[in-house]
Motif scaffolding. Structure first.
Motif, PDB file in Angstrom:
ATOM      1  N   VAL A 252      -1.250  42.184 123.336  1.00  0.00           N
ATOM      2  CA  VAL A 252      -0.505  43.151 122.538  1.00  0.00           C
ATOM      3  C   VAL A 252      -1.457  44.258 122.110  1.00  0.00           C
ATOM      4  O   VAL A 252      -2.588  43.984 121.678  1.00  0.00           O
ATOM      5  N   ALA A 253      -1.015  45.505 122.215  1.00  0.00           N
ATOM      6  CA  ALA A 253      -1.870  46.634 121.858  1.00  0.00           C
ATOM      7  C   ALA A 253      -1.063  47.692 121.130  1.00  0.00           C
ATOM      8  O   ALA A 253       0.133  47.862 121.374  1.00  0.00           O
ATOM      9  N   CYS A 254      -1.732  48.399 120.227  1.00  0.00           N
ATOM     10  CA  CYS A 254      -1.169  49.592 119.595  1.00  0.00           C
ATOM     11  C   CYS A 254      -2.095  50.754 119.906  1.00  0.00           C
ATOM     12  O   CYS A 254      -3.291  50.711 119.583  1.00  0.00           O
ATOM     13  N   GLU A 255      -1.542  51.776 120.544  1.00  0.00           N
ATOM     14  CA  GLU A 255      -2.315  52.964 120.891  1.00  0.00           C
ATOM     15  C   GLU A 255      -1.691  54.180 120.223  1.00  0.00           C
ATOM     16  O   GLU A 255      -0.474  54.383 120.309  1.00  0.00           O
ATOM     17  N   ILE A 256      -2.531  54.977 119.567  1.00  0.00           N
ATOM     18  CA  ILE A 256      -2.077  56.201 118.921  1.00  0.00           C
ATOM     19  C   ILE A 256      -2.865  57.352 119.524  1.00  0.00           C
ATOM     20  O   ILE A 256      -4.106  57.358 119.480  1.00  0.00           O
ATOM     21  N   THR A 257      -2.173  58.303 120.125  1.00  0.00           N
ATOM     22  CA  THR A 257      -2.848  59.425 120.756  1.00  0.00           C
ATOM     23  C   THR A 257      -3.771  60.102 119.743  1.00  0.00           C
ATOM     24  O   THR A 257      -3.414  60.282 118.578  1.00  0.00           O
ATOM     25  N   GLY A 258      -4.958  60.463 120.189  1.00  0.00           N
ATOM     26  CA  GLY A 258      -5.905  61.154 119.335  1.00  0.00           C
ATOM     27  C   GLY A 258      -6.664  60.264 118.376  1.00  0.00           C
ATOM     28  O   GLY A 258      -7.679  60.682 117.802  1.00  0.00           O
ATOM     29  N   ILE A 259      -6.211  59.035 118.190  1.00  0.00           N
ATOM     30  CA  ILE A 259      -6.836  58.146 117.207  1.00  0.00           C
ATOM     31  C   ILE A 259      -7.480  56.929 117.857  1.00  0.00           C
ATOM     32  O   ILE A 259      -8.636  56.613 117.573  1.00  0.00           O
ATOM     33  N   GLY A 260      -6.756  56.235 118.744  1.00  0.00           N
ATOM     34  CA  GLY A 260      -7.395  55.111 119.411  1.00  0.00           C
ATOM     35  C   GLY A 260      -6.418  54.013 119.769  1.00  0.00           C
ATOM     36  O   GLY A 260      -5.202  54.145 119.625  1.00  0.00           O
ATOM     37  N   ARG A 261      -6.982  52.900 120.219  1.00  0.00           N
ATOM     38  CA  ARG A 261      -6.195  51.771 120.716  1.00  0.00           C
ATOM     39  C   ARG A 261      -6.821  50.469 120.243  1.00  0.00           C
ATOM     40  O   ARG A 261      -8.020  50.252 120.400  1.00  0.00           O
ATOM     41  N   VAL A 262      -5.996  49.595 119.670  1.00  0.00           N
ATOM     42  CA  VAL A 262      -6.442  48.266 119.265  1.00  0.00           C
ATOM     43  C   VAL A 262      -5.603  47.240 120.000  1.00  0.00           C
ATOM     44  O   VAL A 262      -4.405  47.452 120.222  1.00  0.00           O
ATOM     45  N   GLU A 263      -6.207  46.141 120.412  1.00  0.00           N
ATOM     46  CA  GLU A 263      -5.465  45.113 121.116  1.00  0.00           C
ATOM     47  C   GLU A 263      -5.927  43.726 120.699  1.00  0.00           C
ATOM     48  O   GLU A 263      -7.025  43.540 120.166  1.00  0.00           O
ATOM     49  N   GLY A 264      -5.068  42.749 120.943  1.00  0.00           N
ATOM     50  CA  GLY A 264      -5.395  41.352 120.716  1.00  0.00           C
ATOM     51  C   GLY A 264      -4.624  40.488 121.681  1.00  0.00           C
ATOM     52  O   GLY A 264      -3.565  40.888 122.195  1.00  0.00           O
ATOM     53  N   THR A 265      -5.134  39.301 121.943  1.00  0.00           N
ATOM     54  CA  THR A 265      -4.502  38.363 122.859  1.00  0.00           C
ATOM     55  C   THR A 265      -3.960  37.180 122.073  1.00  0.00           C
ATOM     56  O   THR A 265      -4.675  36.580 121.258  1.00  0.00           O
ATOM     57  N   VAL A 266      -2.693  36.854 122.313  1.00  0.00           N
ATOM     58  CA  VAL A 266      -2.072  35.735 121.621  1.00  0.00           C
ATOM     59  C   VAL A 266      -2.583  34.425 122.217  1.00  0.00           C
ATOM     60  O   VAL A 266      -2.572  34.234 123.437  1.00  0.00           O
ATOM     61  N   VAL A 267      -3.022  33.526 121.338  1.00  0.00           N
ATOM     62  CA  VAL A 267      -3.602  32.247 121.751  1.00  0.00           C
ATOM     63  C   VAL A 267      -2.874  31.117 121.026  1.00  0.00           C
ATOM     64  O   VAL A 267      -2.683  31.172 119.807  1.00  0.00           O
ATOM     65  N   ALA A 268      -2.474  30.096 121.764  1.00  0.00           N
ATOM     66  CA  ALA A 268      -1.816  28.942 121.170  1.00  0.00           C
ATOM     67  C   ALA A 268      -2.839  28.022 120.520  1.00  0.00           C
ATOM     68  O   ALA A 268      -3.904  27.747 121.090  1.00  0.00           O
ATOM     69  N   VAL A 269      -2.526  27.551 119.317  1.00  0.00           N
ATOM     70  CA  VAL A 269      -3.377  26.582 118.612  1.00  0.00           C
ATOM     71  C   VAL A 269      -2.493  25.468 118.059  1.00  0.00           C
ATOM     72  O   VAL A 269      -1.276  25.611 117.932  1.00  0.00           O
ATOM     73  N   ASP A 270      -3.113  24.349 117.743  1.00  0.00           N
ATOM     74  CA  ASP A 270      -2.374  23.238 117.159  1.00  0.00           C
ATOM     75  C   ASP A 270      -1.794  23.630 115.804  1.00  0.00           C
ATOM     76  O   ASP A 270      -2.330  24.497 115.102  1.00  0.00           O
ATOM     77  N   ALA A 271      -0.723  22.958 115.430  1.00  0.00           N
ATOM     78  CA  ALA A 271      -0.174  23.140 114.088  1.00  0.00           C
ATOM     79  C   ALA A 271      -1.186  22.631 113.062  1.00  0.00           C
ATOM     80  O   ALA A 271      -1.978  21.722 113.359  1.00  0.00           O
ATOM     81  N   PRO A 272      -1.211  23.198 111.863  1.00  0.00           N
ATOM     82  CA  PRO A 272      -2.127  22.701 110.824  1.00  0.00           C
ATOM     83  C   PRO A 272      -1.935  21.206 110.586  1.00  0.00           C
ATOM     84  O   PRO A 272      -0.807  20.696 110.602  1.00  0.00           O
ATOM     85  N   ARG A 273      -3.024  20.478 110.352  1.00  0.00           N
ATOM     86  CA  ARG A 273      -2.947  19.022 110.224  1.00  0.00           C
ATOM     87  C   ARG A 273      -2.055  18.595 109.068  1.00  0.00           C
ATOM     88  O   ARG A 273      -1.351  17.587 109.149  1.00  0.00           O
ATOM     89  N   ALA A 274      -2.066  19.363 107.981  1.00  0.00           N
ATOM     90  CA  ALA A 274      -1.248  18.989 106.823  1.00  0.00           C
ATOM     91  C   ALA A 274       0.244  19.090 107.114  1.00  0.00           C
ATOM     92  O   ALA A 274       1.055  18.432 106.443  1.00  0.00           O
ATOM     93  N   SER A 275       0.622  19.913 108.098  1.00  0.00           N
ATOM     94  CA  SER A 275       2.038  20.052 108.420  1.00  0.00           C
ATOM     95  C   SER A 275       2.632  18.726 108.891  1.00  0.00           C
ATOM     96  O   SER A 275       3.782  18.394 108.576  1.00  0.00           O
ATOM     97  N   ALA A 276       1.849  17.956 109.658  1.00  0.00           N
ATOM     98  CA  ALA A 276       2.329  16.667 110.146  1.00  0.00           C
ATOM     99  C   ALA A 276       2.549  15.664 109.026  1.00  0.00           C
ATOM    100  O   ALA A 276       3.275  14.671 109.200  1.00  0.00           O
TER     101      ALA A 276
END
Length: 325
Positions: A252-276
């Protein structure tokens, strides 16, 4: 442009020359630098100690260290039309907060816990406060701005039914605010176009000047009536229409002309241990959650919907991540 307090001339923070400051991790240490704008070294990053680095491939840290992060709920007309079916959501803006621990750098991982179904993107521009600001008028507020950054205001919409509407866990989880890679000034913000992409395909787009309901000068003056803003504080200025859910493997990325572009990749992780163990409010899939997470497809451009379907299809074809509606 639809402003409550229009300005007569371009504020100093938007007048040239363009300056972009970035913060990078080099050899395990954090350094500030400035992007070279002209000459043979244009596009490279000159650290404050004089070293010249290739701007590509660096490890970027968030270029801000805020005491608080305040976000506008809705400030784009297309978003108001989609979610409220009217060009303006309310007479005055409303806000929520994200903790500073939600900050994430350009190129970082955006974590999606296994028990969460709806992780939504929202491409935005962030306003960075440059000096202490309290009890100012909208005209005075421009002088309190250090610059602007692209940002992704990600949200775990499964928690929308809890926290009495504060969205603490919807918007406050770790990694949910990729921002940067730099702070930019000297660019006319309202002449720029914001685009959010998923796997390279445009899923949100807006000309900032055409769609803005409340400008940053209005928002700063409004907040600073009662809350002191200090250097480094961040204000997120809302997103255009078509915020939707993404999955592990999506970039996923957000690009704004004249300002720049930021991106990140979605990564799956385990549910928090306390949730169980049954600790706390569990993620839910209620009509209210789905209303926000899935939006109103009949009120957004077809190309955004088509591109998101293509983006998800391409990711699925590569065997990456799971699927969401």
């Amino acid at each position: 442009m639809n402003f409550e307090f229009p300005f007569k001339e371009l504020p100093a923070v938007m007048r040239g020359p363009r300056v972009e400051r970035r913060r990078v991790l080099v050899g395990g240490s954090a350094f500030w630098g400035t992007v070279v704008e002209e000459g043979a070294d244009a596009g490279q990053l000159r650290l404050d100690d004089g070293r010249l680095l290739d701007a590509e491939g660096q490890v970027y840290l968030p270029p801000v260290s805020p005491s608080k992060i305040i976000a506008v709920h809705i400030s784009y007309s297309s978003r108001s039309h989609e979610t409220r079916n009217k060009p303006k959501p309310s007479e005055t803006p409303t806000y929520f907060t994200k903790p500073p621990t939600a900050l994430n750098g350009h190129g970082g991982q955006i974590l999606k816990p296994a028990n969460v179904k709806y992780l939504n993107y929202e491409g935005e521009y962030a306003v960075v406060i440059g000096k202490t600001c309290r009890n100012v008028t909208p005209d005075e507020a421009w002088d309190c701005i250090e610059g602007f950054c692209p940002a992704l205001d990600m949200g775990l919409q499964d928690f929308r039914d809890t926290d009495q509407g504060s969205m603490l866990r919807v918007k406050g989880a770790d990694t949910l605010l990729p921002i940067g890679p730099g702070i930019v000034r000297g660019v006319d913000l309202f002449a720029q176009t914001l685009r959010t992409t998923v796997n390279g395909l445009v899923v949100q787009e807006a000309n900032i000047g055409d769609e803005t309901i409340w400008g940053p000068h209005y928002v700063i003056a409004d907040i600073a009536r009662h809350i002191t803003l200090v250097p480094g504080d961040v204000i997120l200025m809302g997103t255009p229409c078509h915020s939707r859910s993404v999955d592990a493997g999506d970039v996923v990325a957000c690009e704004i002309t004249g300002i720049g572009r930021v991106e990140g990749t979605v990564v799956a992780v385990d549910a928090p241990r306390a949730s169980a163990l049954g600790v706390g409010h569990a993620p839910t899939d209620t009509p209210e959650v789905r209303r926000v997470a899935l939006g109103f497809d009949e009120r957004v451009p077809e190309r955004f919907k088509d591109n998101l379907r293509r983006a998800k299809g391409e990711r699925a074809a590569k065997g990456e991540g799971g699927a969401s509606p």
